[in-house]
Design a protein around this motif. Structure first.
Motif, short mmCIF file in Angstrom:
data_model
loop_
_atom_site.label_atom_id
_atom_site.label_comp_id
_atom_site.label_asym_id
_atom_site.label_seq_id
_atom_site.Cartn_x
_atom_site.Cartn_y
_atom_site.Cartn_z
N PHE A 12 0.85 -1.25 0.14
CA PHE A 12 0.18 0.11 -0.02
C PHE A 12 0.90 1.25 -0.06
CE2 PHE A 12 -2.34 3.13 2.34
CZ PHE A 12 -3.36 3.25 1.63
N VAL A 13 1.74 1.23 0.85
CA VAL A 13 2.98 2.42 0.94
C VAL A 13 3.48 2.53 -0.31
CG1 VAL A 13 4.60 3.56 2.26
CG2 VAL A 13 2.86 2.19 3.44
N ALA A 14 4.22 1.43 -0.81
CA ALA A 14 4.66 1.52 -2.27
C ALA A 14 3.88 2.04 -3.25
CB ALA A 14 5.53 -0.05 -2.38
N GLN A 15 2.83 1.67 -3.45
CA GLN A 15 1.67 2.14 -4.26
C GLN A 15 1.63 3.63 -4.25
OE1 GLN A 15 -0.56 1.39 -6.69
NE2 GLN A 15 0.45 -0.72 -7.06
N VAL A 16 1.26 4.10 -3.17
CA VAL A 16 1.24 5.50 -2.74
C VAL A 16 2.34 6.46 -3.38
CG1 VAL A 16 0.58 7.46 -1.16
CG2 VAL A 16 -0.40 5.24 -1.05
N ALA A 17 3.63 5.84 -2.85
CA ALA A 17 4.76 6.60 -3.37
C ALA A 17 5.19 6.01 -4.45
CB ALA A 17 5.87 6.02 -2.02
N GLY A 18 4.60 5.59 -5.39
CA GLY A 18 5.13 5.06 -6.71
C GLY A 18 4.94 6.04 -7.60
N HIS A 19 4.15 7.15 -7.43
CA HIS A 19 3.90 8.11 -8.57
C HIS A 19 4.29 9.35 -8.22
CE1 HIS A 19 0.66 5.29 -9.54
NE2 HIS A 19 0.34 5.09 -8.31
N GLY A 20 4.46 10.22 -9.14
CA GLY A 20 4.85 11.57 -9.39
C GLY A 20 6.23 11.79 -8.88
N VAL A 22 7.78 11.48 -6.13
CA VAL A 22 8.53 10.17 -5.55
C VAL A 22 8.94 9.05 -6.29
CG1 VAL A 22 8.43 8.73 -3.45
CG2 VAL A 22 7.22 10.94 -3.44
N GLY A 23 7.81 8.84 -7.04
CA GLY A 23 8.20 7.58 -8.24
C GLY A 23 9.23 8.07 -9.00
N ARG A 24 9.53 9.30 -9.47
CA ARG A 24 10.51 9.81 -10.51
C ARG A 24 11.75 9.69 -9.60
NH1 ARG A 24 8.89 15.44 -12.07
NH2 ARG A 24 10.37 15.84 -10.40
N ALA A 25 11.75 10.13 -8.32
CA ALA A 25 12.98 10.15 -7.70
C ALA A 25 13.47 8.64 -7.37
CB ALA A 25 12.63 10.53 -6.29
N ALA A 26 12.65 7.71 -7.17
CA ALA A 26 12.91 6.23 -7.21
C ALA A 26 13.57 5.75 -8.53
CB ALA A 26 11.64 5.38 -6.65
N GLU A 27 12.90 6.27 -9.35
CA GLU A 27 13.74 5.67 -11.04
C GLU A 27 14.95 6.22 -11.27
OE1 GLU A 27 10.73 7.14 -13.80
OE2 GLU A 27 9.03 5.60 -12.99
N ARG A 28 15.20 7.43 -10.66
CA ARG A 28 16.60 8.11 -10.70
C ARG A 28 17.44 7.48 -9.83
NH1 ARG A 28 14.71 14.40 -10.72
NH2 ARG A 28 13.78 14.62 -12.94
N GLY A 29 17.02 6.55 -8.96
CA GLY A 29 17.98 5.94 -7.92
C GLY A 29 18.16 6.91 -6.90
N LEU A 30 17.51 7.81 -6.37
CA LEU A 30 17.71 8.82 -5.30
C LEU A 30 17.23 8.30 -4.06
CD1 LEU A 30 16.57 12.06 -7.13
CD2 LEU A 30 18.88 11.05 -6.85
N LEU A 31 16.17 7.15 -4.26
CA LEU A 31 15.64 6.65 -3.14
C LEU A 31 15.19 5.22 -3.40
CD1 LEU A 31 12.35 6.03 -3.14
CD2 LEU A 31 12.50 8.71 -2.97
N SER A 32 15.24 4.31 -2.25
CA SER A 32 14.75 2.81 -2.51
C SER A 32 13.72 2.86 -1.52
CB SER A 32 15.80 1.92 -2.42
OG SER A 32 16.22 1.89 -1.20
N LEU A 33 12.62 2.01 -1.66
CA LEU A 33 11.47 1.58 -0.56
C LEU A 33 11.17 0.10 -0.60
CD1 LEU A 33 8.62 4.34 -0.47
CD2 LEU A 33 8.07 1.62 -0.03
N ALA A 144 -0.13 7.49 6.89
CA ALA A 144 0.82 8.55 7.37
C ALA A 144 2.46 8.27 7.00
CB ALA A 144 0.81 8.48 9.02
N ALA A 145 2.78 7.00 6.87
CA ALA A 145 4.09 6.71 6.47
C ALA A 145 4.20 7.36 4.98
CB ALA A 145 4.39 5.41 6.42
N ALA A 146 3.27 7.13 4.05
CA ALA A 146 3.14 7.76 2.75
C ALA A 146 3.31 9.19 2.73
CB ALA A 146 2.06 7.13 2.02
N VAL A 147 2.55 9.77 3.70
CA VAL A 147 2.78 11.28 3.88
C VAL A 147 4.40 11.49 4.11
CG1 VAL A 147 2.31 13.26 5.34
CG2 VAL A 147 0.62 11.72 4.30
N VAL A 148 4.92 10.96 5.13
CA VAL A 148 6.21 11.11 5.45
C VAL A 148 7.45 10.76 4.27
CG1 VAL A 148 8.30 10.12 6.97
CG2 VAL A 148 5.93 10.63 7.78
N VAL A 149 6.87 9.48 3.40
CA VAL A 149 7.81 9.49 2.24
C VAL A 149 7.77 10.55 1.33
CG1 VAL A 149 8.25 7.82 0.34
CG2 VAL A 149 7.83 6.83 2.67
N ASP A 150 6.65 11.13 1.00
CA ASP A 150 6.69 12.02 0.17
C ASP A 150 7.23 13.52 0.55
OD1 ASP A 150 5.09 14.40 -1.30
OD2 ASP A 150 4.50 12.70 -2.46
N ALA A 151 6.97 13.68 1.87
CA ALA A 151 7.51 14.93 2.25
C ALA A 151 8.97 14.99 2.35
CB ALA A 151 6.66 15.22 3.61
#
Ligand code: ADE
Length: 263
Positions: A12-20, A22-33, A144-151
């Motif tokens: 659920f958290v990965a889904q929420v964080a997989g867009h926009g 955050v998703g782009r940052a993950a694709e760029r290798g700036l973060l992993s979840l 709440a965790a998804a909010v923290v990941v995004d912020a």
């Protein structure tokens, strides 16, 4: 930056964080979840993760051992020291300063509870801090965790493109305030004339200094009118104070100093 989510619903958290952003940052290798499900670490045929509260009362409490094993697995997945944060309405409220602090860490483990809560002994032994995203109760820590990941993720260097970064910079706190922020100014796009109104002429002027001044003034005015708790007139720079008071005068409102103490 590495994020680990300990949750009964890690996808659920990965889904929420997989867009926009955050998703782009993950694709760029700036973060992993990475998700860690305590049920995978539960024993017995039923893989129990919760039990009734001692002392009676409604609801269930999450067991120590499955959570502890999931946390241990998350910690062991990377040698960098992990800050473990439990998402809960009993936590300290999340704000932009906290997001900035977390964004400077190499990794973050977010622990999400479900049901009535988590055995207090697990929290005392394993958790570095509790964070709340507001004074209301969610059914679990995942949103709440998804909010923290995004912020946090949008603050990682390279996560935002230039335009997004510039927009963010203009709402960094007034010089003195470490934790505060100003609300955003209004935004407009085409058409210039519309039956709902016209675009403020200064935005069409091409005068960059004038536009920056107007935006700052609007941000100050809005923050003053909507969230006075975010502004202490005594700590505003002289220039901001003048901008705010000018806007208040134009709106026929008392100056900021006179309104001190009023909410
Ligand atoms: N879990 C349930 N409610 C919450 C809240 N308001 N903030 C953080 N975690 C929560």
């Amino acid at each position: 930056m590495r994020f680990d989510i300990v949750s009964l619903f890690p996808d659920f958290v990965a889904q929420v964080a997989g867009h926009g952003v955050v998703g782009r940052a993950a694709e760029r290798g700036l973060l992993s979840l990475t998700g860690w499900n305590p049920r995978d670490y539960a024993e017995g045929n039923y893989r129990r993760v919760d039990d009734r509260p001692f002392g009676g009362g409604p609801g269930m409490v999450m067991l120590i051992d499955p959570l502890r094993a999931a946390l241990a697995a998350a910690r062991a997945a990377d040698p960098a020291p992990a800050r473990v944060v439990y998402m809960s309405p009993q936590g300290r409220p999340l704000d932009q300063a906290k997001a900035r602090e977390l964004a400077a860490l190499p990794r973050l483990v977010l622990l999400c509870g479900r049901y009535e809560g988590v055995d207090e002994r697990l929290l005392a032994a394993e958790v570095d801090e509790e964070l709340s995203i507001g004074d209301y109760v969610l059914s679990g820590g995942e949103l709440a965790a998804a909010v923290v990941v995004d912020a946090v993720a949008r603050l990682l260097p390279g996560a935002l493109n230039d335009a997004e970064s510039a927009a963010q910079d203009s709402f960094e706190p007034p010089a003195e305030g470490e934790g505060g922020l100003l609300l955003d100014c209004p935004h407009y796009t085409r058409p210039v004339e519309h039956e709902l109104g016209a675009v403020p002429p200064v935005l069409l002027s091409g005068n960059h200094a004038g536009i920056a001044r107007w935006r700052r003034q609007q941000a100050l005015l809005r923050t003053w009118q909507r969230r006075r708790d975010l502004i202490d007139p005594a700590t505003l720079s002289k220039a901001d104070r003048r901008l705010l008071d000018e806007a208040l005068a134009e709106a026929g409102l008392p100056p900021s100093a006179g309104a001190q103490g009023a909410a």
